[in-house]
Design an enzyme around this catalytic site. Structure first.
Site, short mmCIF file in Angstrom:
data_model
loop_
_atom_site.label_atom_id
_atom_site.label_comp_id
_atom_site.label_asym_id
_atom_site.label_seq_id
_atom_site.Cartn_x
_atom_site.Cartn_y
_atom_site.Cartn_z
N ARG A 197 3.98 -43.84 -15.78
CA ARG A 197 4.58 -45.18 -15.71
C ARG A 197 3.59 -46.08 -14.97
O ARG A 197 3.50 -46.04 -13.75
CB ARG A 197 5.90 -45.06 -14.94
CG ARG A 197 6.82 -46.26 -15.06
CD ARG A 197 7.86 -46.21 -13.95
NE ARG A 197 7.27 -46.60 -12.68
CZ ARG A 197 7.67 -46.17 -11.48
NH1 ARG A 197 8.66 -45.32 -11.37
NH2 ARG A 197 7.08 -46.58 -10.39
N HIS A 199 9.01 -49.26 -11.51
CA HIS A 199 10.18 -48.65 -12.15
C HIS A 199 10.96 -49.71 -12.93
O HIS A 199 11.28 -49.54 -14.10
CB HIS A 199 11.07 -47.99 -11.09
CG HIS A 199 12.39 -47.56 -11.61
ND1 HIS A 199 12.53 -46.51 -12.49
CD2 HIS A 199 13.63 -48.07 -11.41
CE1 HIS A 199 13.82 -46.38 -12.79
NE2 HIS A 199 14.49 -47.31 -12.15
N TYR A 209 5.01 -46.63 -2.38
CA TYR A 209 5.15 -45.16 -2.36
C TYR A 209 4.10 -44.41 -3.18
O TYR A 209 4.13 -43.20 -3.24
CB TYR A 209 6.56 -44.76 -2.85
CG TYR A 209 6.97 -45.31 -4.21
CD1 TYR A 209 6.55 -44.70 -5.38
CD2 TYR A 209 7.77 -46.44 -4.31
CE1 TYR A 209 6.91 -45.19 -6.62
CE2 TYR A 209 8.16 -46.95 -5.54
CZ TYR A 209 7.72 -46.32 -6.70
OH TYR A 209 8.08 -46.82 -7.92
C1 LIG Z 1 23.70 -40.71 -12.92
C2 LIG Z 1 22.75 -41.67 -12.27
N1 LIG Z 1 22.27 -41.43 -11.05
C3 LIG Z 1 21.41 -42.29 -10.46
C4 LIG Z 1 21.03 -43.43 -11.10
C5 LIG Z 1 20.06 -44.39 -10.44
N2 LIG Z 1 18.76 -44.34 -11.12
C6 LIG Z 1 18.39 -45.30 -11.99
S1 LIG Z 1 16.89 -45.00 -12.66
C7 LIG Z 1 16.70 -43.57 -11.79
C8 LIG Z 1 15.46 -42.72 -11.94
C9 LIG Z 1 15.32 -42.13 -13.32
O1 LIG Z 1 14.08 -41.51 -13.44
P1 LIG Z 1 13.63 -40.82 -14.79
O2 LIG Z 1 14.75 -40.04 -15.37
O3 LIG Z 1 12.37 -40.09 -14.50
O4 LIG Z 1 13.36 -42.04 -15.79
P2 LIG Z 1 12.33 -43.26 -15.68
O5 LIG Z 1 13.07 -44.38 -14.99
O6 LIG Z 1 11.14 -42.81 -14.89
O7 LIG Z 1 12.00 -43.63 -17.07
C10 LIG Z 1 17.82 -43.35 -10.98
C11 LIG Z 1 17.96 -42.20 -10.08
C12 LIG Z 1 21.58 -43.68 -12.38
N3 LIG Z 1 21.27 -44.78 -13.09
N4 LIG Z 1 22.43 -42.79 -12.96
#
Ligand SMILES: Cc1ncc(C[n+]2csc(CCOP(=O)(O)OP(=O)(O)O)c2C)c(N)n1
Length: 371
Positions: free
Chosen positions: A261, A265, A274
């Protein structure tokens, strides 16, 4: 935990090296002509432009938020172009390149992040289900849909395969493990496409898993492979094979697209807090677009005229997005109750009526002002 639990690194399936050299892979031979290669390049450039414009629009206050796909274009375009017209995809919230391959107008994506639509597009029309924010939940939706496809007998060459997109962080969700198990024991026609972009907001990969993510599949009883996620040709070839196997009744497969990425985010995040800039520089050298351009130019598949044509098309697309984003109409307050359920629902009807009464209670808003 002792070091002997650490696993050997799996093979990284790569067809196009960062230096733009093409190799064939014995298990994933790729048949592709010059025109198709040029189209993939065009896709990558246009998808990146959608992203750049959307980040700028958010900075100008035109979008509430944007989740950038910068760096993940090849994983998404390669897998998106592997899909057949009857295939169905269940995305997360970053799949703008996949949406592009499904023919979704990017203005509809902007509408979602501007907060003026409840979903953005009709999933039945395009085969792309709606963006999902609840991490990992779409792996279960995809598996359930795939089991339905199986029960409808809609497999075979012209049948339906299902693909679920999710991130490395999503593999820590129980939903994802449940989906893997359901898919395995039911031999469901679903491909799990994990974009391992190394970060789940500020959580690095080493805090998600002690084993390479692709190896998770074997514990559930189906194959998993790791591909170079910045290589559009590896993504195309491997996803094509996985979807074909699923359509032929061979069950699920996990593809871990090893990528990065390159942006934040979301526009709410500041990754400089970080992660080290050296890491970003390392991945910039593996940029998915420049390696394809190098290959196309070296092989004389693309000349300056073609590259400028694509750039001009990206400029036009950018201008259209800037104009049409600002023209998106604001929804009426009562539109929030639309399309919550497919069938009429008495609870929703009551809530809509209560909210209409509430709106009508303001002196300057008559009932004719609401729908
Ligand atoms: C069930 C749930 N827990 C926590 C969140 C908060 N949250 C939003 S994005 C994220 C990280 C996701 O990371 P990843 O699966 O690696 O996907 P990326 O954003 O890197 O594409 C989190 C923890 C959420 N949206 N849904």
């Amino acid at each position: 935990m002792s070091d002997n639990t650490a696993q050997a690194e799996p093979e990284l399936i790569q067809l196009l090296t960062p230096d733009g050299e093409l190799r064939q892979h014995p298990d994933y031979p790729l048949e592709i002509d010059a025109q198709q290669l040029r189209e993939l390049y065009r896709d990558l450039v246009l998808v990146r432009r959608i992203d750049t414009e959307a980040v700028a629009l958010q900075r100008q206050g035109e979008l509430g938020l944007w989740a950038s796909l910068l760096g993940q274009e090849a994983a998404q375009v390669g897998s998106g172009r592997a899909l057949h017209p009857n295939d169905v995809a269940f995305p997360s919230y970053r799949e703008h390149g996949v949406a592009w391959c499904f023919g979704i107008d990017p203005v509809q994506l902007l509408g979602v992040f501007r907060g003026v639509t409840n979903g953005g597009w009709d999933p039945n029309e395009h085969g792309l289900q709606l963006y999902t924010i609840v991490i990992g939940s779409q792996t279960l939706h995809a598996t359930g849909y795939a089991m339905g496809v199986q029960r409808d007998g809609a497999l075979g060459e012209d049948g339906t395969a299902v693909i679920s997109y999710f991130g490395d962080g999503a593999t820590s969700q129980g939903d994802t493990s449940e989906a893997f198990n359901f898919a395995a024991v039911n031999n469901a026609p679903v491909v799990f496409f994990c974009q391992n972009n190394q970060w789940a907001i500020s959580e690095p990969l080493e805090r998600q898993s002690r084993v390479p993510l692709c190896q998770r599949a074997s514990g559930f009883g189906f194959p998993g492979v790791r591909i170079d996620g910045n290589d559009v040709l590896a993504s195309l070839a491997v996803t094509r094979a996985a979807l074909r196997n699923a359509r032929e009744g061979q069950g699920p497969m996990l593809i871990e697209a090893f990528t990065y990425r390159m942006g934040a985010h979301t526009t709410n995040d500041d990754p400089t807090r970080y992660r080290a800039s050296a890491e970003l520089e390392e991945w910039q050298n593996k940029d998915p677009i420049s390696r394809l351009r190098t290959y196309l130019v070296n092989e004389q598949i693309a000349d300056d005229a073609f590259l400028s044509e694509v750039e001009a098309e990206a400029d036009q697309l950018g201008e259209r997005l800037r104009t049409q984003c600002r023209q998106l109409p604001d929804p009426e307050p009562l539109d929030i109750f639309h399309e919550v359920y497919a069938e009429p629902n008495s609870h929703i009807d009551r809530q809509r009526a209560d909210f209409a009464d509430y709106l009508a209670s303001f002196e300057d808003v008559g009932t004719e002002g609401v729908r």
